[in-house]
Design a protein around this motif. Structure first.
Motif, short mmCIF file in Angstrom:
data_model
loop_
_atom_site.label_atom_id
_atom_site.label_comp_id
_atom_site.label_asym_id
_atom_site.label_seq_id
_atom_site.Cartn_x
_atom_site.Cartn_y
_atom_site.Cartn_z
N PRO A 182 39.15 15.89 -92.30
CA PRO A 182 38.18 15.02 -92.97
C PRO A 182 38.13 15.19 -94.48
O PRO A 182 37.79 14.24 -95.20
CB PRO A 182 36.85 15.40 -92.32
N VAL A 183 38.47 16.39 -94.98
CA VAL A 183 38.47 16.59 -96.43
C VAL A 183 39.62 15.80 -97.05
O VAL A 183 39.47 15.15 -98.09
CB VAL A 183 38.58 18.09 -96.78
N VAL A 184 40.78 15.83 -96.41
CA VAL A 184 41.92 15.04 -96.88
C VAL A 184 41.60 13.55 -96.75
O VAL A 184 41.85 12.76 -97.67
CB VAL A 184 43.19 15.41 -96.10
N ALA A 185 41.05 13.16 -95.62
CA ALA A 185 40.70 11.75 -95.42
C ALA A 185 39.71 11.26 -96.46
O ALA A 185 39.77 10.09 -96.89
CB ALA A 185 40.12 11.55 -94.02
N SER A 186 38.81 12.14 -96.91
CA SER A 186 37.85 11.72 -97.92
C SER A 186 38.53 11.31 -99.21
O SER A 186 38.07 10.41 -99.92
CB SER A 186 36.82 12.82 -98.18
N ALA A 187 39.67 11.96 -99.53
CA ALA A 187 40.43 11.57 -100.71
C ALA A 187 41.01 10.17 -100.52
O ALA A 187 41.02 9.35 -101.45
CB ALA A 187 41.55 12.57 -100.98
N GLY A 188 41.50 9.88 -99.32
CA GLY A 188 42.01 8.54 -99.04
C GLY A 188 40.94 7.48 -99.18
O GLY A 188 41.18 6.39 -99.71
N TRP A 189 39.73 7.79 -98.73
CA TRP A 189 38.63 6.84 -98.86
C TRP A 189 38.18 6.69 -100.30
O TRP A 189 37.77 5.60 -100.72
CB TRP A 189 37.47 7.26 -97.96
N LEU A 207 37.99 -2.73 -93.05
CA LEU A 207 37.37 -1.55 -93.63
C LEU A 207 35.91 -1.45 -93.19
O LEU A 207 35.42 -0.37 -92.84
CB LEU A 207 37.44 -1.60 -95.16
N LEU A 208 35.22 -2.57 -93.22
CA LEU A 208 33.82 -2.57 -92.79
C LEU A 208 33.70 -2.22 -91.31
O LEU A 208 32.76 -1.52 -90.90
CB LEU A 208 33.18 -3.93 -93.08
N ASP A 209 34.65 -2.68 -90.50
CA ASP A 209 34.64 -2.32 -89.08
C ASP A 209 34.74 -0.80 -88.91
O ASP A 209 34.00 -0.20 -88.11
CB ASP A 209 35.83 -2.96 -88.36
N ARG A 238 40.32 1.04 -105.13
CA ARG A 238 41.04 -0.23 -104.98
C ARG A 238 40.09 -1.39 -104.68
O ARG A 238 40.29 -2.50 -105.15
CB ARG A 238 42.08 -0.12 -103.85
N VAL A 239 39.07 -1.12 -103.88
CA VAL A 239 38.09 -2.17 -103.59
C VAL A 239 37.51 -2.72 -104.88
O VAL A 239 37.31 -3.93 -105.03
CB VAL A 239 36.97 -1.61 -102.69
N ALA A 240 37.27 -1.82 -105.84
CA ALA A 240 36.64 -2.23 -107.10
C ALA A 240 37.63 -2.83 -108.08
O ALA A 240 37.30 -3.79 -108.79
CB ALA A 240 35.96 -1.02 -107.74
N LYS A 241 38.86 -2.30 -108.13
CA LYS A 241 39.77 -2.68 -109.21
C LYS A 241 40.99 -3.49 -108.78
O LYS A 241 41.52 -4.26 -109.58
CB LYS A 241 40.24 -1.41 -109.94
N MET A 280 33.22 7.44 -97.59
CA MET A 280 33.14 6.18 -96.87
C MET A 280 31.93 5.37 -97.32
O MET A 280 32.00 4.14 -97.45
CB MET A 280 33.07 6.45 -95.36
N ASN A 281 30.83 6.04 -97.56
CA ASN A 281 29.62 5.37 -98.03
C ASN A 281 29.86 4.74 -99.41
O ASN A 281 29.38 3.64 -99.70
CB ASN A 281 28.46 6.36 -98.08
N HIS A 282 30.60 5.46 -100.25
CA HIS A 282 30.94 4.92 -101.57
C HIS A 282 31.77 3.64 -101.41
O HIS A 282 31.53 2.64 -102.11
CB HIS A 282 31.73 5.97 -102.36
N CYS A 283 32.70 3.66 -100.49
CA CYS A 283 33.53 2.48 -100.24
C CYS A 283 32.66 1.32 -99.73
O CYS A 283 32.84 0.17 -100.16
CB CYS A 283 34.62 2.82 -99.23
N LEU A 284 31.74 1.62 -98.84
CA LEU A 284 30.81 0.59 -98.35
C LEU A 284 30.04 -0.05 -99.51
O LEU A 284 29.94 -1.28 -99.60
CB LEU A 284 29.83 1.21 -97.35
#
Length: 226
Positions: free
Chosen positions: A126-133, A152-154, A139-142, A171-175
């Motif tokens: 999950p720590v590595v996955a958090s970097a991916g998120w 992604l929302l799913d 990317r969502v922003a830029k 993930m919350n940041h991405c949301l």
């Protein structure tokens, strides 16, 4: 110990960092999972003086010391790393501030950022996955072209509530970024945040925006349209 072109040795830098050790700073940092006692403003001043020094940075990183690694991240040249080197470094970076700075100051500026985003996003760690998120939120922003925002929302809707803390935060940041940047998806993003209530009660200092996604989204949109 080998010297860099400027004549600064790792031993000299480590001694300087030791002299900057502050028990009060350590106490604050340890509350956030970081094991160092160097004020970050002072650390940045050291980095400004040293400037970019690739070999010194690599040697500091190799010490494993948290303050040394933070300093290394400020004097690295991001494009000097291979994809595999960045992957190894990310998996070594277990302290929150080191992890955060590595992603933001090095990986995001690397030509391998997108490849690593796709690699890390679904990693079982999950720590590595958090970097991916974190990279996905960027990317969502830029650069959202090519991203499947409904998918992604799913994933966020299914996994956010029970995700480990650091992964949940990313993930919350991405949301929130989806809701802020993409009006067509804003109602669903807010609804997901309201239903899951992740970080709803997070203590937020006066003048700061809550990380609770519905408030975060609404406030950032308000500022842009005010």
């Amino acid at each position: 110990m080998a010297e860099t072109v400027t004549g600064t040795t790792v031993a000299e830098v480590m001694a300087e960092l030791a002299a900057l050790e502050d028990p009060k700073a350590r106490a604050v940092n340890e509350k956030h999972g970081d094991d160092h006692g160097v004020n970050l403003t002072k650390l940045r001043a050291v980095a400004k003086r040293l400037k970019k020094q690739e070999q010194l940075a690599r040697d500091l990183w190799a010490t494993g010391d948290t303050a040394a690694r933070l300093l290394a991240l400020l004097i690295f040249r991001p494009k000097a790393f291979t994809r595999d080197e960045l992957d190894v470094m990310l998996r070594e970076a277990r302290k929150p501030k080191v992890h955060d700075w590595l992603v933001n100051y090095v990986v995001k500026k690397s030509p391998y950022a997108e490849e690593l985003r796709r690699t890390w996003y679904a990693d079982p760690d999950p720590v590595v996955a958090s970097a991916g998120w974190a990279l996905t939120a960027e990317r969502v922003a830029k650069l959202p072209a090519g991203l499947e925002l409904p998918a992604l929302l799913d994933t966020i809707e299914a996994e956010l509530k029970d995700a480990p803390e650091r992964l949940q935060w990313a993930m919350n940041h991405c949301l929130a970024q989806i809701g802020i940047e993409h009006p067509d998806h804003r109602p669903r993003a807010i609804a997901i945040g309201e239903r899951l209530a992740v970080l709803k009660d997070y203590p937020t200092p006066p003048g700061c925006t809550s990380p609770y996604a519905p408030i975060w989204i609404t406030e950032m949109v308000r500022r842009r349209t005010a």
